[in-house]
Design a protein around this motif. Structure first.
Motif, mmCIF file in Angstrom:
data_model
loop_
_atom_site.group_PDB
_atom_site.id
_atom_site.type_symbol
_atom_site.label_atom_id
_atom_site.label_comp_id
_atom_site.label_asym_id
_atom_site.label_seq_id
_atom_site.Cartn_x
_atom_site.Cartn_y
_atom_site.Cartn_z
ATOM 1 N N SER A 171 25.779 41.406 -39.910
ATOM 2 C CA SER A 171 24.662 40.452 -39.843
ATOM 3 C C SER A 171 24.452 39.683 -41.140
ATOM 4 N N ALA A 176 26.534 39.340 -47.899
ATOM 5 C CA ALA A 176 26.067 38.122 -48.558
ATOM 6 C C ALA A 176 24.698 38.371 -49.185
ATOM 7 N N PHE A 184 24.114 38.014 -53.168
ATOM 8 C CA PHE A 184 23.195 37.028 -53.739
ATOM 9 C C PHE A 184 22.080 37.729 -54.521
ATOM 10 N N ALA A 186 25.717 49.037 -44.491
ATOM 11 C CA ALA A 186 25.515 48.319 -43.231
ATOM 12 C C ALA A 186 25.496 49.242 -42.014
ATOM 13 N N ARG A 225 21.115 39.583 -36.846
ATOM 14 C CA ARG A 225 21.633 38.350 -36.296
ATOM 15 C C ARG A 225 21.454 38.387 -34.774
ATOM 16 N N HIS A 267 34.525 34.996 -39.919
ATOM 17 C CA HIS A 267 35.567 34.809 -38.908
ATOM 18 C C HIS A 267 35.209 33.644 -38.010
HETATM 19 N N1 LIG Z 1 27.334 33.332 -47.505
HETATM 20 C C1 LIG Z 1 28.092 34.014 -46.626
HETATM 21 N N2 LIG Z 1 29.413 34.188 -46.824
HETATM 22 C C2 LIG Z 1 30.163 34.883 -45.913
HETATM 23 N N3 LIG Z 1 29.658 35.436 -44.786
HETATM 24 C C3 LIG Z 1 28.334 35.278 -44.556
HETATM 25 C C4 LIG Z 1 27.502 34.560 -45.455
HETATM 26 N N4 LIG Z 1 26.233 34.569 -44.954
HETATM 27 C C5 LIG Z 1 26.277 35.232 -43.812
HETATM 28 N N5 LIG Z 1 27.536 35.665 -43.558
HETATM 29 C C6 LIG Z 1 27.923 36.413 -42.361
HETATM 30 O O1 LIG Z 1 28.099 37.764 -42.716
HETATM 31 C C7 LIG Z 1 28.902 38.348 -41.695
HETATM 32 C C8 LIG Z 1 29.423 39.687 -42.172
HETATM 33 O O2 LIG Z 1 28.312 40.551 -42.184
HETATM 34 P P1 LIG Z 1 28.225 41.848 -43.086
HETATM 35 O O3 LIG Z 1 28.469 41.508 -44.493
HETATM 36 O O4 LIG Z 1 26.935 42.518 -42.763
HETATM 37 O O5 LIG Z 1 29.444 42.703 -42.541
HETATM 38 S S1 LIG Z 1 29.713 44.246 -42.827
HETATM 39 O O6 LIG Z 1 29.026 44.987 -41.754
HETATM 40 O O7 LIG Z 1 29.245 44.602 -44.158
HETATM 41 O O8 LIG Z 1 31.189 44.367 -42.690
HETATM 42 C C9 LIG Z 1 29.960 37.302 -41.448
HETATM 43 O O9 LIG Z 1 30.340 37.440 -40.095
HETATM 44 P P2 LIG Z 1 31.746 36.935 -39.576
HETATM 45 O O10 LIG Z 1 31.705 35.439 -39.718
HETATM 46 O O11 LIG Z 1 31.851 37.342 -38.169
HETATM 47 O O12 LIG Z 1 32.776 37.583 -40.453
HETATM 48 C C10 LIG Z 1 29.236 35.981 -41.695
HETATM 49 O O13 LIG Z 1 28.903 35.344 -40.515
#
Ligand SMILES: Nc1ncnc2c1ncn2[C@@H]1O[C@H](COP(=O)(O)OS(=O)(=O)O)[C@@H](OP(=O)(O)O)[C@H]1O
Length: 266
Positions: free
Chosen positions: A23, A27, A31, A79, A105, A232
């Motif tokens: 979710s 990030a 941050f 997480a 999310r 992704h």
């Molecule tokens: N700034 C920024 N940069 C990259 N990714 C971002 C950011 N903000 C939100 N997200 C979203 O974070 C999703 C990954 O979530 P998590 O970090 O909670 O994943 S994990 O459970 O720790 O593996 C990741 O999901 P996926 O796109 O499906 O990989 C992103 O949609």
């Protein structure tokens, strides 16, 4: 309540970011780590739900965490904690004044992200996600019924998980963050709210961040973007499957809005 070799330490960790998985927890942690009054863990170790590690006591776990100095708060991100129910009880038993941040999310988007993540990175070679399509996993065999026993679906049933945290922590100690908004907007405004929640200075500003148009994500101007592997390209679902999922999650979402007092409009 589970016995533990450590006494209660009210502010052992100032705040846990407990999920939900996929979710935006990384990030958010990244941050927040730009803030001079915050320190955070380097590795996610699942300490509070791993029985053997937990039974060994706090000391080995604490040595892995950054040392706290005066005026610096420690935030631990894991997480997996949100949906591992034993965790709420165990954290509350040791550190009941700790604050909790839950970033969430849209449950369908989260589920898709969870699936894609497992498909790419699952350690177990026989992980179902490695061999089966999303639609094969999310529906029961030869049926249009959602397969709620699949972990991906279960992790998106937020009301079920949030209830366990509410049993152990007062609502005002828990901050809910909209992960979809956090991903799409400059994160400064949401981070401002988190600074208030933690009681630290307002430091993080809009110009600390920029939108990397190639990646489609916000990044830090000073330290750059999150590492490769985050972010992704989602897969398209048929309108029919989308409708089945929406109908399935709707009552759970409504229950969650009632429990939390926040309507995310999913
Ligand atoms: N700034 C920024 N940069 C990259 N990714 C971002 C950011 N903000 C939100 N997200 C979203 O974070 C999703 C990954 O979530 P998590 O970090 O909670 O994943 S994990 O459970 O720790 O593996 C990741 O999901 P996926 O796109 O499906 O990989 C992103 O949609």
């Amino acid at each position: 309540m589970a016995a533990h070799p450590a006494a209660t330490i009210p502010d052992l960790v100032n705040c846990f970011i407990i999920g939900s998985r996929k979710s935006g927890t990384s990030a958010l942690q990244y941050f927040l780590s730009l803030h001079p009054q915050l320190k955070t863990n380097q590795f996610e170790d699942g300490y509070f739900f791993r029985d053997q590690e937990y039974a060994a006591g706090l000391q080995p776990w604490l040595t892995e965490l950054p040392k706290r100095r005066n005026g610096i708060q420690l935030i631990v991100k894991e997480a997996e904690y949100f949906h591992r129910h034993i965790t709420a009880q165990r954290i509350a038993a040791i550190s009941n004044a700790t604050k909790i941040i839950v970033i969430l999310r849209n449950p369908i988007k989260r589920l898709l992200s969870d699936y894609l993540f497992m498909r790419r990175y699952a350690f177990a070679p026989n992980a179902l996600e490695k061999t089966k399509d999303f639609s094969e996993l999310v529906l029961e065999v030869n049926s249009s019924k959602v397969n709620a026993s699949w972990g991906g679906v279960a992790r998106s049933l937020y009301a079920k998980h949030f209830g366990k945290w509410l049993l152990n922590f007062p609502r005002k100690q828990i901050l809910l963050v909209d992960g979809d908004r956090f991903q799409m907007e400059n994160p400064a405004e949401i981070l401002h709210g988190i600074e208030s929640f933690l009681g630290i200075d307002h430091y993080l500003q809009k110009d600390h961040f920029f939108l990397n148009t190639t990646k489609g994500f916000y990044c830090s101007r000073i330290r750059g973007c999150l590492k490769e592997g985050k972010g992704h390209h989602p897969i398209d679902l048929t309108p029919r499957l989308m409708e089945i999922l929406r109908t399935f999650f709707e009552p759970f979402n409504q229950m969650f809005y009632q429990m939390s007092g926040v309507d995310f409009g999913w």
